[in-house]
Design an enzyme around this catalytic site. Structure first.
Site, PDB file in Angstrom:
ATOM      1  N   ASP A 133       0.802  -1.130  -0.023  1.00  0.00           N
ATOM      2  CA  ASP A 133       0.084   0.011  -0.135  1.00  0.00           C
ATOM      3  C   ASP A 133       1.014   1.266   0.069  1.00  0.00           C
ATOM      4  O   ASP A 133       2.024   1.250   0.556  1.00  0.00           O
ATOM      5  CB  ASP A 133      -1.118  -0.031   1.117  1.00  0.00           C
ATOM      6  N   ASP A 152      -6.781  -1.505  -4.817  1.00  0.00           N
ATOM      7  CA  ASP A 152      -7.921  -1.070  -4.024  1.00  0.00           C
ATOM      8  C   ASP A 152      -8.748  -0.085  -4.567  1.00  0.00           C
ATOM      9  O   ASP A 152     -10.105  -0.127  -4.471  1.00  0.00           O
ATOM     10  CB  ASP A 152      -7.263  -0.649  -2.545  1.00  0.00           C
TER      11      ASP A 152
END
Length: 173
Positions: A133, A152
């Site tokens: 991330d 995402d």
């Protein structure tokens, strides 16, 4: 366009867009996702934060062994296989429905976004054992949204498009 019985309930489902377009889009999303993750994983140190928009947006490098918002991050490792199987299952179902022309053009777009994002995160889980991330939204130092990545983002946008499509094409109509 009326169906065989003359009903006009048949909508844009199965219109001229070929299945390959949607699968190519999903592959492009996977490639873009993996390129960005590779760049952040090589150019940032774990936990490093670089401010982009003060008080709102940072780039950072974090690892997520769980699912969205680090759900089940401390579950002992089984979650990697569970989320991998779930991603393949959902992607397979979406892909099958694209091939069978059961979706509208908007739903095909949503499915391509979700498949691309899901497979992008699966690749991370299989290669690294966690998802990379790097996007962090926050409100100064008082509130932080959990870090996320392009995969995402595509999954979330795809889910929103699915909801929009469900209002345009209610089940059974």
């Amino acid at each position: 366009m009326p169906d065989v019985a003359g009903n006009s309930a048949v909508t844009e489902r199965g219109t001229g867009q070929g299945s390959l377009v949607w699968f190519a889009l999903a592959v492009a999303i996977v490639v873009l996702d993996q390129l960005t993750k590779t760049w952040f994983n090589t150019e940032f140190r774990f936990g490093e934060v670089r401010e982009v928009i003060p008080g709102f947006f940072n780039f950072t490098l974090l690892y997520n062994p769980g699912a969205a918002f680090s759900f089940l991050a401390d579950a002992g490792g089984w979650q990697k296989y569970f989320f991998t199987a779930l991603a393949f299952g959902v992607s397979g179902w979406l892909g099958w429905n694209i091939i069978k022309k059961r979706f509208s053009a908007l739903m095909n777009l949503a499915a391509a976004f979700i498949m691309g994002g899901a497979i992008g995160n699966v690749i991370d889980r299989m290669i690294h054992g966690h998802v990379i991330d790097f996007i962090q939204l926050h409100y100064y130092q008082s509130w932080y949204y959990p870090a996320f990545n392009l995969a995402d983002s595509f999954i979330c946008v795809g889910a929103v498009l699915m909801v929009i499509d469900s209002f345009r094409h209610p089940a059974g109509q």
